[in-house]
Write a protein that holds these residues in place. Structure first.
Motif, PDB file in Angstrom:
ATOM      1  N   ALA A 102     -22.343 -45.305   0.413  1.00 12.39           N
ATOM      2  CA  ALA A 102     -22.108 -43.857   0.526  1.00 12.39           C
ATOM      3  C   ALA A 102     -23.087 -43.205   1.501  1.00 12.39           C
ATOM      4  O   ALA A 102     -22.755 -42.188   2.114  1.00 12.39           O
ATOM      5  N   ARG A 103     -24.260 -43.803   1.671  1.00 13.80           N
ATOM      6  CA  ARG A 103     -25.270 -43.250   2.589  1.00 13.80           C
ATOM      7  C   ARG A 103     -25.288 -43.956   3.940  1.00 13.80           C
ATOM      8  O   ARG A 103     -26.147 -43.684   4.772  1.00 13.80           O
ATOM      9  N   SER A 104     -24.346 -44.849   4.153  1.00 14.79           N
ATOM     10  CA  SER A 104     -24.327 -45.649   5.386  1.00 14.79           C
ATOM     11  C   SER A 104     -23.920 -44.803   6.592  1.00 14.79           C
ATOM     12  O   SER A 104     -23.275 -43.764   6.446  1.00 14.79           O
ATOM     13  N   PRO A 105     -24.271 -45.245   7.789  1.00  8.33           N
ATOM     14  CA  PRO A 105     -23.831 -44.542   9.000  1.00  8.33           C
ATOM     15  C   PRO A 105     -22.306 -44.459   9.094  1.00  8.33           C
ATOM     16  O   PRO A 105     -21.761 -43.466   9.583  1.00  8.33           O
ATOM     17  N   GLU A 106     -21.617 -45.474   8.591  1.00  4.01           N
ATOM     18  CA  GLU A 106     -20.155 -45.471   8.628  1.00  4.01           C
ATOM     19  C   GLU A 106     -19.590 -44.355   7.753  1.00  4.01           C
ATOM     20  O   GLU A 106     -18.667 -43.636   8.164  1.00  4.01           O
ATOM     21  N   ALA A 107     -20.141 -44.207   6.553  1.00  2.37           N
ATOM     22  CA  ALA A 107     -19.692 -43.136   5.652  1.00  2.37           C
ATOM     23  C   ALA A 107     -20.054 -41.770   6.233  1.00  2.37           C
ATOM     24  O   ALA A 107     -19.262 -40.828   6.164  1.00  2.37           O
ATOM     25  N   GLU A 108     -21.234 -41.685   6.824  1.00  2.00           N
ATOM     26  CA  GLU A 108     -21.646 -40.436   7.471  1.00  2.00           C
ATOM     27  C   GLU A 108     -20.691 -40.046   8.584  1.00  2.00           C
ATOM     28  O   GLU A 108     -20.368 -38.880   8.765  1.00  2.00           O
ATOM     29  N   ARG A 109     -20.242 -41.029   9.332  1.00  2.00           N
ATOM     30  CA  ARG A 109     -19.336 -40.739  10.449  1.00  2.00           C
ATOM     31  C   ARG A 109     -17.992 -40.222   9.937  1.00  2.00           C
ATOM     32  O   ARG A 109     -17.446 -39.267  10.491  1.00  2.00           O
ATOM     33  N   VAL A 110     -17.461 -40.834   8.893  1.00  2.00           N
ATOM     34  CA  VAL A 110     -16.203 -40.341   8.320  1.00  2.00           C
ATOM     35  C   VAL A 110     -16.397 -38.910   7.820  1.00  2.00           C
ATOM     36  O   VAL A 110     -15.558 -38.035   8.072  1.00  2.00           O
ATOM     37  N   ALA A 111     -17.507 -38.653   7.143  1.00  2.00           N
ATOM     38  CA  ALA A 111     -17.779 -37.303   6.649  1.00  2.00           C
ATOM     39  C   ALA A 111     -17.912 -36.312   7.801  1.00  2.00           C
ATOM     40  O   ALA A 111     -17.364 -35.198   7.745  1.00  2.00           O
ATOM     41  N   SER A 112     -18.612 -36.699   8.855  1.00  6.28           N
ATOM     42  CA  SER A 112     -18.782 -35.813  10.025  1.00  6.28           C
ATOM     43  C   SER A 112     -17.451 -35.514  10.702  1.00  6.28           C
ATOM     44  O   SER A 112     -17.201 -34.382  11.125  1.00  6.28           O
ATOM     45  N   LEU A 113     -16.598 -36.513  10.793  1.00  7.78           N
ATOM     46  CA  LEU A 113     -15.287 -36.296  11.400  1.00  7.78           C
ATOM     47  C   LEU A 113     -14.421 -35.390  10.530  1.00  7.78           C
ATOM     48  O   LEU A 113     -13.669 -34.554  11.041  1.00  7.78           O
ATOM     49  N   THR A 114     -14.544 -35.541   9.222  1.00 13.93           N
ATOM     50  CA  THR A 114     -13.814 -34.664   8.299  1.00 13.93           C
ATOM     51  C   THR A 114     -14.261 -33.223   8.492  1.00 13.93           C
ATOM     52  O   THR A 114     -13.438 -32.311   8.613  1.00 13.93           O
ATOM     53  N   ILE A 115     -15.562 -33.024   8.555  1.00 13.43           N
ATOM     54  CA  ILE A 115     -16.106 -31.672   8.753  1.00 13.43           C
ATOM     55  C   ILE A 115     -15.690 -31.125  10.111  1.00 13.43           C
ATOM     56  O   ILE A 115     -15.365 -29.940  10.243  1.00 13.43           O
ATOM     57  N   ALA A 116     -15.644 -31.975  11.122  1.00 13.88           N
ATOM     58  CA  ALA A 116     -15.216 -31.529  12.453  1.00 13.88           C
ATOM     59  C   ALA A 116     -13.787 -30.995  12.407  1.00 13.88           C
ATOM     60  O   ALA A 116     -13.481 -29.968  13.032  1.00 13.88           O
ATOM     61  N   VAL A 117     -12.917 -31.669  11.676  1.00 12.90           N
ATOM     62  CA  VAL A 117     -11.535 -31.183  11.534  1.00 12.90           C
ATOM     63  C   VAL A 117     -11.527 -29.837  10.820  1.00 12.90           C
ATOM     64  O   VAL A 117     -10.835 -28.903  11.235  1.00 12.90           O
ATOM     65  N   LEU A 118     -12.319 -29.718   9.761  1.00  7.66           N
ATOM     66  CA  LEU A 118     -12.335 -28.477   8.983  1.00  7.66           C
ATOM     67  C   LEU A 118     -12.947 -27.308   9.745  1.00  7.66           C
ATOM     68  O   LEU A 118     -12.647 -26.153   9.447  1.00  7.66           O
ATOM     69  N   ARG A 119     -13.780 -27.604  10.745  1.00 10.67           N
ATOM     70  CA  ARG A 119     -14.347 -26.528  11.568  1.00 10.67           C
ATOM     71  C   ARG A 119     -13.270 -25.768  12.337  1.00 10.67           C
ATOM     72  O   ARG A 119     -13.498 -24.660  12.792  1.00 10.67           O
ATOM     73  N   GLY A 120     -12.109 -26.366  12.511  1.00 11.73           N
ATOM     74  CA  GLY A 120     -11.001 -25.701  13.190  1.00 11.73           C
ATOM     75  C   GLY A 120     -10.352 -24.616  12.343  1.00 11.73           C
ATOM     76  O   GLY A 120      -9.419 -23.951  12.789  1.00 11.73           O
TER      77      GLY A 120
END
Length: 183
Positions: A102-120
């Protein structure tokens, strides 16, 4: 060993990934696996992290340069594509993640991409986690029902239902309550 376990997961199902099945898959004795992986849980965690990394790459390609509804559809379609192409790996993503995963860079990237979509969308910061959960629940629920064949008994094409679900998600995100912090 993680790649071999991932192949096995896609071929036979995530639940089929055991130390002995991976050993058979790569034609070694089970004891030899312990030189590469500490234990079964570590093997499954490795598969989970690999799946997160692959999903993140699929999402990033699908949403590059997009925002709003187009980004949401790219994001959703990336999940659907990954679930279809990598069924065992998708199944790995449906299991609870270990703390390290859950704290891995891979999980962070999925979370960041999710937030990027929601920023729209005009979602206040206090609502982003809730919006992300709504999106995840909708996509995962639809994909789980598809996988079990739950939509096979109606004449309406699942693709139309998918599109309608994404329309509804877009509408929900565009009209998100504006309580709390500003976006």
């Amino acid at each position: 060993m993680i790649d071999a376990a991932a192949e096995l997961a896609d071929r036979d199902g995530f639940e089929a990934v055991t130390m002995s099945s991976v050993a058979r898959h790569v034609d070694v004795k089970p004891a030899s696996l312990y030189e590469h992986v500490q234990h079964h849980a570590a093997l499954l965690d490795g598969v989970h992290q690999l799946a997160l990394g692959q999903l993140a790459a699929t999402i990033a390609d699908a949403i590059a340069g997009l925002s709003g509804d187009a980004a949401l559809r790219g994001f959703a379609d990336a999940h659907r594509t990954y679930a279809s192409r990598r069924p065992g790996m998708w199944s790995a993503l449906q299991h609870p993640a270990a703390v390290e995963t859950a704290r891995s860079p891979e999980a962070e990237r999925v979370a960041s991409l999710t937030i990027a979509v929601l920023r729209g969308y005009q979602i206040p910061r206090s609502g982003v986690v809730h919006a992300a959960r709504l999106v995840a629940a909708t996509l995962n629920g639809f994909l789980a029902l598809t996988r079990t064949g739950a939509f096979a008994h109606r004449p309406e094409p699942p693709d139309e239902s998918w599109s309608a679900a994404l329309d509804a998600l877009d509408r929900a995100l565009r009209t998100w309550p504006q309580r709390g912090e500003e976006s």
